[in-house]
Design a protein around this motif. Structure first.
Motif, mmCIF file in Angstrom:
data_model
loop_
_atom_site.group_PDB
_atom_site.id
_atom_site.type_symbol
_atom_site.label_atom_id
_atom_site.label_comp_id
_atom_site.label_asym_id
_atom_site.label_seq_id
_atom_site.Cartn_x
_atom_site.Cartn_y
_atom_site.Cartn_z
ATOM 1 N N UNK A 1 0.890 -1.084 -0.333
ATOM 2 C CA UNK A 1 0.069 -0.230 -0.018
ATOM 3 C C UNK A 1 0.842 1.365 -0.335
ATOM 4 N N UNK A 2 0.557 2.353 -0.013
ATOM 5 C CA UNK A 2 1.000 3.699 0.158
ATOM 6 C C UNK A 2 0.132 4.260 0.887
ATOM 7 N N UNK A 3 1.065 5.741 1.711
ATOM 8 C CA UNK A 3 0.672 5.986 3.041
ATOM 9 C C UNK A 3 0.976 7.784 2.429
ATOM 10 N N UNK A 4 -0.390 8.117 2.429
ATOM 11 C CA UNK A 4 -0.181 10.469 2.115
ATOM 12 C C UNK A 4 -0.854 10.732 2.536
ATOM 13 N N UNK A 5 -0.915 12.025 2.700
ATOM 14 C CA UNK A 5 -1.094 13.103 3.130
ATOM 15 C C UNK A 5 -1.298 14.375 2.475
ATOM 16 N N UNK A 6 -2.439 15.396 2.105
ATOM 17 C CA UNK A 6 -2.263 16.403 1.568
ATOM 18 C C UNK A 6 -2.960 16.915 2.193
ATOM 19 N N UNK A 7 -2.796 18.496 1.404
ATOM 20 C CA UNK A 7 -3.482 19.910 2.035
ATOM 21 C C UNK A 7 -3.083 20.761 0.837
ATOM 22 N N UNK A 8 -2.854 22.207 1.370
ATOM 23 C CA UNK A 8 -2.564 23.337 0.656
ATOM 24 C C UNK A 8 -1.203 23.585 0.996
ATOM 25 N N UNK A 9 -1.002 23.885 -1.073
ATOM 26 C CA UNK A 9 0.392 23.226 -1.203
ATOM 27 C C UNK A 9 1.205 23.904 -0.054
ATOM 28 N N UNK A 10 0.957 25.154 0.502
ATOM 29 C CA UNK A 10 2.350 26.920 0.936
ATOM 30 C C UNK A 10 2.492 25.030 2.632
ATOM 31 N N UNK A 11 1.570 24.339 3.248
ATOM 32 C CA UNK A 11 1.002 23.545 3.802
ATOM 33 C C UNK A 11 2.411 22.187 3.945
ATOM 34 N N UNK A 12 2.196 21.712 3.272
ATOM 35 C CA UNK A 12 2.495 20.505 2.715
ATOM 36 C C UNK A 12 3.977 20.683 2.646
ATOM 37 N N UNK A 13 4.364 21.944 1.487
ATOM 38 C CA UNK A 13 6.061 22.029 0.484
ATOM 39 C C UNK A 13 6.294 23.542 1.687
ATOM 40 N N UNK A 14 7.269 23.731 2.048
ATOM 41 C CA UNK A 14 7.548 24.924 2.538
ATOM 42 C C UNK A 14 9.407 24.916 2.513
ATOM 43 N N UNK A 15 9.359 25.794 1.671
ATOM 44 C CA UNK A 15 11.087 26.490 1.303
ATOM 45 C C UNK A 15 11.545 25.637 0.273
ATOM 46 N N UNK A 16 10.599 24.939 -1.077
ATOM 47 C CA UNK A 16 11.087 23.715 -1.578
ATOM 48 C C UNK A 16 10.996 22.625 -1.052
ATOM 49 N N UNK A 17 11.430 22.332 -0.149
ATOM 50 C CA UNK A 17 11.793 21.166 0.246
ATOM 51 C C UNK A 17 9.597 20.465 0.677
ATOM 52 N N UNK A 18 9.670 19.037 1.033
ATOM 53 C CA UNK A 18 8.550 18.571 1.657
ATOM 54 C C UNK A 18 8.166 18.753 2.991
ATOM 55 N N UNK A 19 6.897 18.911 3.673
ATOM 56 C CA UNK A 19 6.995 19.054 5.360
ATOM 57 C C UNK A 19 6.825 17.998 5.741
ATOM 58 N N UNK A 20 6.811 16.958 6.826
ATOM 59 C CA UNK A 20 6.287 16.000 7.591
ATOM 60 C C UNK A 20 6.791 15.214 6.633
ATOM 61 N N UNK A 21 7.540 14.521 6.687
ATOM 62 C CA UNK A 21 8.414 12.957 6.088
ATOM 63 C C UNK A 21 8.425 13.084 7.870
ATOM 64 N N UNK A 22 9.285 13.113 8.655
ATOM 65 C CA UNK A 22 9.464 11.937 9.659
ATOM 66 C C UNK A 22 8.370 10.996 10.272
#
Length: 297
Positions: free
Chosen positions: A243-264
């Motif tokens: 399976x895959x686990x994913x999360x989504x939201x408004x782009x500024x919430x998910x990607x900050x300074x060009x890098x994905x957030x919440x990876x840890x």
């Protein structure tokens, strides 16, 4: 025109007990299962075309005449597998369908174990979290979880499908499929949902290799403009994709300074699901761990 007599002529000519069966329990001449195939086509029309459909829309999606579609729908309504709204004159799936979905054995334990973990992930990150699987050329949403702060997502409902080249989760699933299956999926062509969707097979192949190298996928504006998503794979102990686990939201919430957030946070959730799924077996020391270690875990 299709008629009920056509549906039953195989049984009338020989009788169900007299039908010759193949090794998988299917009648060789195929006549006796025609009505079942048509009923399944009617059910499939709801996740292909929309959750509420008129009789005409169901008949068109299922490639049936309206009389046949109406008879099937009436039977499904009587048995609770469909519902009819007299005010809108539209049909929808019934609650009995949910009972069937919950009885799928190979995915039931995964959903039960992942539920608490992914619900917590949604609340921690303020995002909408998805659990999805690969099925017959598409990414299928197995479950979704919301937080009080997450964007309400209507474009990928439970049981809904996404093309394999669109979104973070579909690309994670595609990246870890066997090569022959990837070729089969891409041979069907790609789908463009927004101007940002990757449709060129060569570019997509590069992106899939990047996913395999780093162990996660990020998608920005390629399913819905203004939304972004990140995804990670979940594997069986022998290394097969589950399976895959994913999360989504408004782009500024998910990607900050060009890098994905919440990876840890995602990595911890995936590892916790794996630990619970395989607590009675050997530790899952396979490419899932190797992939996740690439992001610093």
């Amino acid at each position: 025109m299709d008629t009920e007599q056509d549906d039953n002529q195989g049984a009338d000519n020989q009788g169900m007990d007299g039908q010759e069966m193949d090794g998988q329990g299917t009648e060789k001449n195929g006549l006796g299962v025609r009505a079942v195939s048509r009923a399944l086509a009617v059910l499939r029309s709801f996740y292909r075309e929309g959750p509420t459909l008129t009789l005409t829309e169901v008949a068109g999606a299922a490639k049936l005449d309206k009389g046949t579609a109406r008879r099937i729908l009436l039977t499904l309504v009587q048995d609770g597998f469909a519902a009819f709204d007299p005010q809108s004159q539209k049909y929808s799936l019934g609650l009995e369908i949910l009972k069937l979905a919950g009885a799928v054995p190979e995915r039931r334990d995964l959903r039960q174990i992942a539920s608490t973990i992914l619900s917590r992930l949604a609340k921690t990150t303020g995002s909408t979290v998805f659990l999805s699987v690969y099925h017959d050329g598409s990414a299928v949403c197995l479950d979704q979880f919301h937080s009080d702060r997450s964007v309400e997502v209507r474009w990928w409902i439970v049981g809904g499908q996404l093309p394999m080249n669109c979104g973070a989760a579909p690309r994670v699933l595609l990246a870890y499929l066997p090569e022959a299956e990837v070729d089969r999926v891409l041979s069907r062509g790609t789908t463009r949902l927004t101007p940002h969707t990757t449709t060129d097979p060569r570019q997509l192949a590069k992106e899939l290799e990047e996913v395999r190298q780093r162990g996660w996928s990020v998608a920005v504006d390629d399913v819905i403009e203004g939304l972004a998503a990140i995804a990670m794979p979940l594997f069986e102990p022998d290394g097969r994709l589950i399976a895959a686990v994913s999360l989504t939201g408004l782009t500024p919430h998910i990607v900050r300074n060009g890098q994905p957030n919440f990876l840890d946070d995602m990595r911890d959730a995936v590892r916790e699901i794996s630990a619970n799924l395989y607590s009675l077996s050997a530790p899952p020391l396979h490419r899932a761990v190797r992939a996740q270690s690439a992001i610093g875990g």
